[in-house]
Design an enzyme around this catalytic site. Structure first.
Site: not given
Length: 622
Positions: A291, A485, A489
């Site tokens: 991410d 996080d 996610d």
């Protein structure tokens, strides 16, 4: 056994042999029951050798050898218990520090000791020196120092100021402090950590099942060698001499001890591995997916420049001060960054009235006699005159400001790459991770800039959570590790072969979906988790093969008749000891490993992170 020894010393050998035989056969009968139970659990051949060895030694009159085998089995279990305790020391230390009491302030300032289970949000608590913070809360005292190593793995004390978040499970320093509880004990961070640790301690690694499968060929080879030795020598004692050095204790002990040691080492570093099979998956990871916001980047935009509108009469400091004064009533992530930038320049926030937040667009407020607007370009363009879009470079973010009815200028911000991101990716490549990918809900230009800075070749931007899941599922090079996080996610962390929630401290939907929870807000722990997985599995397999090869060597020698049954049983005990000691090496750090770079712990990741767009505050996608 002491009775048998006493009978032998007194010269009553017949009684000693009879007693020893009855005792040994009783143990063999008990082990036979375990063997049958193991067969129903798919564990073939683990106890068959031990039962056969005990019975055969009793039949041929080698009663001392049968007692040594019994002693070896019970001693091996004791050694395994010792190794289990050594390996799980760090896990148990987390459980033992679970808060149980709290000092709650009642009416009139009276402090009463209460069970932590009855503490609720809003309760005022006193935490004495060296006491554990019982529940999550916020500091009321001016300042305090806390040991958060049980939560984050960071050994340095953390300094907290009034209003800062305090995590349950951290240990107070030398001064008593006051705090207000924000969660109950069951909802606090430490309870979530304990739940994860218990889940990890109760799991059983696939490598252990692999060790069970080793028992089938191991048992067959042992019986073939023992039978061949008997046939060639025409002496049944030779059959016994081979079997007593062929007990499968190394197969039973090596993998569990190595796995528990690796899990313990990870927990000490602030990495909670929730599922036993995750260690093996970590050791085989070939693709790492990240991410962006809050994972590869710091997740906290910082001011990098101020551009005034043409003909503006305000200075840069005036523009920043007005924008920060209006933003003090906004909950957007950019608001905190603008306010922090003003404070860094020593600019006091001015009183503001009539503040109103326009969802996904910006905020407006009266600062003194002037109306100040802060937000996206469309929002500012609709409500001011003289608007001009500010050209941006890769990775930059624009927050536009209007003062009165005129466009006043732009605050240029960026969400910087983490300081150890490049080093972490290089470490993953060294560990055999061949593919890397960036998945983000951010715009393509910003995502590409971050990917280029970090050295990631494959980028997919402007992704919804469902898009991320589809992208991970389509990756051909597996296993796939996903690091992220935030609540959004959670689906992709669950979809990956190994999901790693970073900086979540066990309390978010992401951590519940992930296989690994990194308690410290430190990206390098993702590479450390892979390193621990590889090293632990290497030690587990090496320990298994060490035990197997030593046993085969002893069996080969025993077929020649040069190892008496009693001596063979004693030698097998040294094989068990060597196996356990080798497996415990998984507790240590491999020579040359670098300790990961520690960063300040994140306050919490339990909120949805807003999408970072190049044209200002936007909807919560990333």
């Amino acid at each position: 056994m002491l009775g048998v020894a006493a009978l032998a010393i007194s010269g009553n050998n017949a009684a000693a042999q009879g007693t020893a035989t009855i005792y040994a056969l009783s143990v063999a009968l008990y082990r036979a029951g375990s063997m049958v139970k193991g067969l129903f659990q798919g564990r073939w051949g683990i106890d068959l050798l031990a039962v056969t060895a005990i019975c055969s030694t009793a039949v041929v009159g080698e009663y001392i050898a049968s007692l040594v085998i019994v002693l070896m089995l019970t001693g091996g279990e004791a050694l395994e218990d010792f190794a289990h305790g050594r390996a799980t020391r760090e896990l148990r230390s987390l459980l033992e520090r679970t808060p149980r009491i709290a000092h709650r302030e009642e009416a009139g300032g009276v402090v009463e000791e209460v069970g932590v289970d009855i503490v609720g949000p809003g309760d005022i608590l006193l935490v004495k020196p060296a006491e554990t913070v019982p529940v999550d809360g916020r500091l009321l005292s001016d300042a305090g120092t806390f040991d958060e190593s049980a939560l984050t793995g960071e050994s340095l004390p953390a300094e907290r100021l009034a209003g800062d978040l305090l995590l349950s499970g951290s240990v107070n320093g030398a001064d008593a402090i006051r705090m207000v509880a924000t969660s109950s004990a069951s909802d606090s961070q430490y309870s979530q950590v304990v739940a994860l640790v218990r889940e990890a301690a109760a799991s059983r690694a696939p490598t252990v099942r692999l060790a069970d499968r080793y028992a089938v060929p191991f048992t067959l080879i042992a019986f073939v060698l023992a039978g061949a030795a008997w046939w060639l020598s025409q002496d049944p004692v030779r059959f016994v001499q081979v079997l007593v050095v062929a007990t499968p204790c190394p197969l039973l002990i090596a993998a569990p001890v190595a796995f528990l040691a690796g899990t313990s080492r990870a927990a000490k570093a602030g990495v909670i591995i929730k599922d036993a099979g995750t260690l093996e998956q970590l050791s085989r990871v070939k693709t790492a997916v990240f991410d962006k916001t809050g994972t590869l980047t710091q997740g906290r935009p910082v001011l990098t420049g101020i551009r005034l509108a043409a003909g503006a009469v305000l200075s840069q400091d005036d523009l920043l001060q007005l924008a920060a004064s209006a933003e003090q009533y906004s909950s957007h992530i950019f608001a905190a960054s603008v306010i922090a930038a003003a404070r860094e320049r020593g600019l006091p926030l001015l009183p503001a009235t009539g503040a109103s937040e326009h969802a996904t667009n910006g905020v407006g407020a009266h600062v003194g006699s002037r109306r100040v607007l802060v937000g996206k370009p469309g929002f500012i363009k609709e409500n001011t005159t003289g608007f001009e879009r500010t050209p941006l470079e890769g990775g930059q973010l624009a927050v536009y400001v209007g003062v009165g009815e005129k466009f006043a200028g732009t605050l240029i911000m960026s969400d910087p790459l983490r300081a150890n991101a490049v080093e972490t990716l290089a470490e993953l490549r060294r560990l055999g991770v061949t593919q890397t990918m960036l998945l983000t809900g951010d715009t393509s230009s910003t995502a590409q800039h971050i990917a280029d800075s970090a050295g990631i070749g494959n980028v997919q931007a402007e992704c919804l959570p469902s898009d991320k899941v589809a992208a991970v599922a389509a990756i051909p090079v597996r296993p796939v590790m996903m690091v992220g996080d935030g609540v959004n996610d959670a689906p992709v962390l669950a979809a990956a072969d190994v999901g790693i929630a970073m900086g979540a401290k066990g309390a978010t939907a992401a951590s519940e979906s992930a296989d690994v929870v990194i308690m410290l807000d430190d990206l390098s722990r993702a590479a450390l988790a892979v390193d621990i997985g590889q090293y632990t599995m290497r030690i587990a397999r090496l320990s298994i093969w060490t035990g197997i090869l030593l046993s085969f060597g002893l069996m080969a020698v025993a077929t020649l008749g040069v190892i008496p049954a009693v001596a063979g049983a004693l030698l097998q005990e040294f094989v068990d000891l060597a196996t356990i000691l080798n497996a415990l090496r998984a507790l240590g750090r491999r020579p040359g490993n670098r300790r990961p770079t520690a960063q300040a712990p994140a306050v919490s990741s339990a909120r949805v992170r807003p999408q970072v767009q190049s044209d200002g505050p936007g909807p919560a996608l990333e």
